[in-house]
Design a protein around this motif. Structure first.
Motif, PDB file in Angstrom:
ATOM      1  N   LYS A 119       0.833  -1.195   0.000  1.00 37.18           N
ATOM      2  CA  LYS A 119       0.000   0.000   0.000  1.00 37.18           C
ATOM      3  C   LYS A 119       0.874   1.255   0.000  1.00 37.18           C
ATOM      4  CE  LYS A 119      -3.832  -2.420   0.547  1.00 37.18           C
ATOM      5  NZ  LYS A 119      -4.919  -2.476  -0.452  1.00 37.18           N
ATOM      6  N   LYS A 120       0.505   2.219  -0.826  1.00 38.15           N
ATOM      7  CA  LYS A 120       1.246   3.478  -0.882  1.00 38.15           C
ATOM      8  C   LYS A 120       1.070   4.267   0.403  1.00 38.15           C
ATOM      9  CE  LYS A 120       1.676   7.700  -3.660  1.00 38.15           C
ATOM     10  NZ  LYS A 120       1.165   8.434  -4.853  1.00 38.15           N
ATOM     11  N   ASP A 121      -0.148   4.239   0.950  1.00 40.79           N
ATOM     12  CA  ASP A 121      -0.464   4.912   2.207  1.00 40.79           C
ATOM     13  C   ASP A 121      -1.744   4.287   2.743  1.00 40.79           C
ATOM     14  OD1 ASP A 121      -2.595   6.058   0.720  1.00 40.79           O
ATOM     15  OD2 ASP A 121      -1.381   7.810   0.225  1.00 40.79           O
ATOM     16  N   SER A 122      -2.390   4.938   3.696  1.00 39.64           N
ATOM     17  CA  SER A 122      -3.597   4.356   4.288  1.00 39.64           C
ATOM     18  C   SER A 122      -4.874   4.717   3.538  1.00 39.64           C
ATOM     19  CB  SER A 122      -3.721   4.773   5.760  1.00 39.64           C
ATOM     20  OG  SER A 122      -3.741   6.180   5.881  1.00 39.64           O
ATOM     21  N   GLY A 123      -4.751   5.394   2.418  1.00 41.34           N
ATOM     22  CA  GLY A 123      -5.907   5.610   1.566  1.00 41.34           C
ATOM     23  C   GLY A 123      -6.709   6.862   1.879  1.00 41.34           C
ATOM     24  N   THR A 124      -7.843   6.968   1.207  1.00 42.17           N
ATOM     25  CA  THR A 124      -8.692   8.157   1.268  1.00 42.17           C
ATOM     26  C   THR A 124     -10.131   7.752   1.546  1.00 42.17           C
ATOM     27  OG1 THR A 124      -7.268   9.252  -0.359  1.00 42.17           O
ATOM     28  CG2 THR A 124      -9.459  10.197  -0.014  1.00 42.17           C
ATOM     29  N   VAL A 125     -10.807   8.547   2.365  1.00 35.28           N
ATOM     30  CA  VAL A 125     -12.224   8.337   2.650  1.00 35.28           C
ATOM     31  C   VAL A 125     -13.039   9.384   1.890  1.00 35.28           C
ATOM     32  CG1 VAL A 125     -14.028   8.391   4.411  1.00 35.28           C
ATOM     33  CG2 VAL A 125     -11.817   7.333   4.923  1.00 35.28           C
ATOM     34  N   TYR A 126     -14.059   8.917   1.189  1.00 32.10           N
ATOM     35  CA  TYR A 126     -15.004   9.783   0.491  1.00 32.10           C
ATOM     36  C   TYR A 126     -16.356   9.625   1.180  1.00 32.10           C
ATOM     37  CZ  TYR A 126     -11.447   9.607  -3.191  1.00 32.10           C
ATOM     38  OH  TYR A 126     -10.268   9.680  -3.900  1.00 32.10           O
ATOM     39  N   ILE A 127     -17.018  10.736   1.469  1.00 31.91           N
ATOM     40  CA  ILE A 127     -18.332  10.676   2.105  1.00 31.91           C
ATOM     41  C   ILE A 127     -19.347  11.362   1.200  1.00 31.91           C
ATOM     42  CG2 ILE A 127     -19.709  11.250   4.132  1.00 31.91           C
ATOM     43  CD1 ILE A 127     -17.112  11.255   5.748  1.00 31.91           C
ATOM     44  N   TYR A 128     -20.329  10.570   0.775  1.00 36.48           N
ATOM     45  CA  TYR A 128     -21.382  11.051  -0.116  1.00 36.48           C
ATOM     46  C   TYR A 128     -22.683  11.184   0.671  1.00 36.48           C
ATOM     47  CZ  TYR A 128     -18.014   9.379  -3.599  1.00 36.48           C
ATOM     48  OH  TYR A 128     -16.873   9.166  -4.339  1.00 36.48           O
ATOM     49  N   GLY A 129     -23.512  12.136   0.294  1.00 33.22           N
ATOM     50  CA  GLY A 129     -24.780  12.340   0.972  1.00 33.22           C
ATOM     51  C   GLY A 129     -25.940  12.396  -0.001  1.00 33.22           C
ATOM     52  N   THR A 130     -27.098  11.888   0.443  1.00 38.52           N
ATOM     53  CA  THR A 130     -28.288  11.923  -0.398  1.00 38.52           C
ATOM     54  C   THR A 130     -29.551  11.941   0.451  1.00 38.52           C
ATOM     55  OG1 THR A 130     -29.545  10.777  -2.133  1.00 38.52           O
ATOM     56  CG2 THR A 130     -28.299   9.393  -0.605  1.00 38.52           C
ATOM     57  N   HIS A 149     -20.946  19.321  -6.437  1.00 36.33           N
ATOM     58  CA  HIS A 149     -22.003  20.218  -6.910  1.00 36.33           C
ATOM     59  C   HIS A 149     -23.355  19.513  -7.036  1.00 36.33           C
ATOM     60  CE1 HIS A 149     -18.823  23.060  -7.684  1.00 36.33           C
ATOM     61  NE2 HIS A 149     -18.217  22.189  -8.470  1.00 36.33           N
ATOM     62  N   GLY A 150     -23.367  18.192  -6.880  1.00 42.80           N
ATOM     63  CA  GLY A 150     -24.611  17.446  -7.013  1.00 42.80           C
ATOM     64  C   GLY A 150     -25.048  17.238  -8.444  1.00 42.80           C
ATOM     65  N   ARG A 158     -24.507  14.023  -3.548  1.00 46.91           N
ATOM     66  CA  ARG A 158     -23.297  14.811  -3.773  1.00 46.91           C
ATOM     67  C   ARG A 158     -22.145  14.286  -2.924  1.00 46.91           C
ATOM     68  NH1 ARG A 158     -25.444  20.342  -0.914  1.00 46.91           N
ATOM     69  NH2 ARG A 158     -27.461  19.439  -1.454  1.00 46.91           N
ATOM     70  N   LEU A 159     -20.938  14.610  -3.343  1.00 47.63           N
ATOM     71  CA  LEU A 159     -19.755  14.353  -2.536  1.00 47.63           C
ATOM     72  C   LEU A 159     -19.667  15.456  -1.489  1.00 47.63           C
ATOM     73  CD1 LEU A 159     -17.016  12.928  -1.957  1.00 47.63           C
ATOM     74  CD2 LEU A 159     -15.999  14.492  -3.638  1.00 47.63           C
ATOM     75  N   LEU A 160     -19.724  15.073  -0.214  1.00 48.04           N
ATOM     76  CA  LEU A 160     -19.658  16.066   0.861  1.00 48.04           C
ATOM     77  C   LEU A 160     -18.217  16.431   1.190  1.00 48.04           C
ATOM     78  CD1 LEU A 160     -22.431  14.672   3.241  1.00 48.04           C
ATOM     79  CD2 LEU A 160     -22.631  16.499   1.541  1.00 48.04           C
ATOM     80  N   VAL A 161     -17.372  15.422   1.388  1.00 51.81           N
ATOM     81  CA  VAL A 161     -15.956  15.657   1.680  1.00 51.81           C
ATOM     82  C   VAL A 161     -15.144  14.462   1.219  1.00 51.81           C
ATOM     83  CG1 VAL A 161     -16.327  17.133   3.718  1.00 51.81           C
ATOM     84  CG2 VAL A 161     -16.107  14.658   4.007  1.00 51.81           C
ATOM     85  N   SER A 162     -13.866  14.682   1.012  1.00 55.06           N
ATOM     86  CA  SER A 162     -12.898  13.590   0.911  1.00 55.06           C
ATOM     87  C   SER A 162     -11.816  13.892   1.935  1.00 55.06           C
ATOM     88  CB  SER A 162     -12.316  13.473  -0.503  1.00 55.06           C
ATOM     89  OG  SER A 162     -11.646  14.658  -0.880  1.00 55.06           O
ATOM     90  N   ARG A 163     -11.429  12.868   2.688  1.00 57.66           N
ATOM     91  CA  ARG A 163     -10.459  13.024   3.771  1.00 57.66           C
ATOM     92  C   ARG A 163      -9.428  11.907   3.692  1.00 57.66           C
ATOM     93  NH1 ARG A 163     -12.055  18.030   5.348  1.00 57.66           N
ATOM     94  NH2 ARG A 163     -13.992  18.106   6.545  1.00 57.66           N
ATOM     95  N   ARG A 164      -8.216  12.187   4.143  1.00 53.96           N
ATOM     96  CA  ARG A 164      -7.250  11.123   4.307  1.00 53.96           C
ATOM     97  C   ARG A 164      -7.744  10.168   5.395  1.00 53.96           C
ATOM     98  NH1 ARG A 164      -5.116  10.405   0.095  1.00 53.96           N
ATOM     99  NH2 ARG A 164      -3.535   9.111   1.121  1.00 53.96           N
ATOM    100  N   PHE A 165      -7.556   8.862   5.188  1.00 54.09           N
ATOM    101  CA  PHE A 165      -7.926   7.889   6.219  1.00 54.09           C
ATOM    102  C   PHE A 165      -7.196   8.217   7.520  1.00 54.09           C
ATOM    103  CE2 PHE A 165      -7.259   3.901   8.507  1.00 54.09           C
ATOM    104  CZ  PHE A 165      -8.521   3.328   8.498  1.00 54.09           C
ATOM    105  N   ASP A 166      -5.933   8.595   7.409  1.00 55.20           N
ATOM    106  CA  ASP A 166      -5.140   9.012   8.563  1.00 55.20           C
ATOM    107  C   ASP A 166      -5.413  10.483   8.835  1.00 55.20           C
ATOM    108  OD1 ASP A 166      -3.267   9.617  10.483  1.00 55.20           O
ATOM    109  OD2 ASP A 166      -1.528   9.351   9.163  1.00 55.20           O
ATOM    110  N   ASP A 167      -6.085  10.767   9.945  1.00 51.84           N
ATOM    111  CA  ASP A 167      -6.414  12.161  10.247  1.00 51.84           C
ATOM    112  C   ASP A 167      -5.259  12.913  10.904  1.00 51.84           C
ATOM    113  OD1 ASP A 167      -6.390  11.451  12.965  1.00 51.84           O
ATOM    114  OD2 ASP A 167      -8.563  11.259  13.090  1.00 51.84           O
TER     115      ASP A 167
END
Length: 276
Positions: A119-130, A149-150, A158-167
């Motif tokens: 693994k390059k790193d611990s990845g990314t979290v994407y949070i979608y809302g509907t 933008h929905g 829509r995509l609410l945020v994208s965050r690194r898995f490692d905060d």
């Protein structure tokens, strides 16, 4: 001594094979501290249940190591249907514009990177809302399709945020140098349900136009890097599906984050102040 080392190695290996899901959701006060009753992912099973195992909560895609993501792979685990909650593990109650946290355990994916060299790193979290979820929703129709933008895909969310898995702060207690450094830098008193660990969190603000029930799709994208054995790399995605009950039309005020709070309850300033 050799026996103790062997036991330690087995424990570390087991930790690295555990994966993550949304353990708990909390609402923030405008000072950046978690308040009120927790909420949970759909279909949550207690870790204290004698029959509990990770596979009751873990949703891994693709489902087979021999295949890639298919157009029919559902974004939610079969047990995580809309509104699947119990009195013990209810949905989160919030309001339009509420600041909330989605908490999860890092399970060594941050503090023991040597256990997953592919693994390059611990990845990314994407949070979608509907506001219009469906039990038929698929990963391929939402992940990297819905946009902030929905206007992506079918336009239902829509995509609410994208965050690194490692905060950048969180850890589980182990003998790795990253964990030890963070234990010193972000020391806290042990408190249930985290214990001595400090859970990861993704903090965000709910949209101001939400009403009644709002659903969140938490997608942890943790691909294997390309290599001689896997020239194109390999997808590895974990999801949790969550409903938030909107219980008031009152909108939350401005976030005025207060530094120095108890880390058991504190949000991440950088994730909260940029969502006002």
């Amino acid at each position: 001594m050799a026996r103790k080392q062997a036991i330690l190695l087995l424990c570390i290996a087991a930790l690295s094979m555990s994966h993550s899901w949304v353990e708990r959701l909390m609402v923030f006060h405008t000072d950046g501290a978690m308040v009120g009753a927790p909420g949970y992912a759909r279909g949550t099973v207690s870790r204290l249940d004698p029959s509990f195992n990770d596979f009751q909560m873990q949703h891994l895609l693709p489902q087979s190591s021999e295949s890639g993501i298919t157009p029919t792979d559902r974004i939610c685990k079969a047990t995580q249907t809309i509104g699947n909650y119990t009195a013990e593990f209810p949905s989160l109650q919030a309001w339009p514009g509420a600041f909330i946290a989605l908490q999860y355990q890092e399970n060594g994916h941050v503090t023991l990177p040597q256990l997953t060299p592919q693994k390059k790193d611990s990845g990314t979290v994407y949070i979608y809302g509907t506001s219009s979820p469906s039990d038929e929703d698929t990963l391929a129709s939402i992940h990297r399709v819905w946009n902030e933008h929905g206007t992506g895909g079918d336009g239902r969310g829509r995509l609410l945020v994208s965050r690194r898995f490692d905060d950048g702060q969180r850890y589980q207690i182990n003998e790795g140098p990253i964990s030890k450094e963070r234990q010193n830098r972000y020391h806290k008193v042990a408190m249930d349900p985290q214990g001595a660990d400090l859970w990861c969190q993704n903090d965000l603000r709910l949209p101001l136009d939400v009403r009644r029930r709002y659903s969140l799709y938490w997608v942890w994208d943790w691909p294997t890097a390309p290599s001689d054995a896997l020239p194109e790399g390999k997808a590895e995605i974990y999801t949790s599906c969550v409903d938030v009950d909107i219980v008031s039309d009152i909108e939350q005020g401005k976030m005025s984050f207060v530094d120095g709070q108890d880390l058991n309850l504190a949000g991440i300033k950088e994730q909260l102040v940029d969502k006002e």
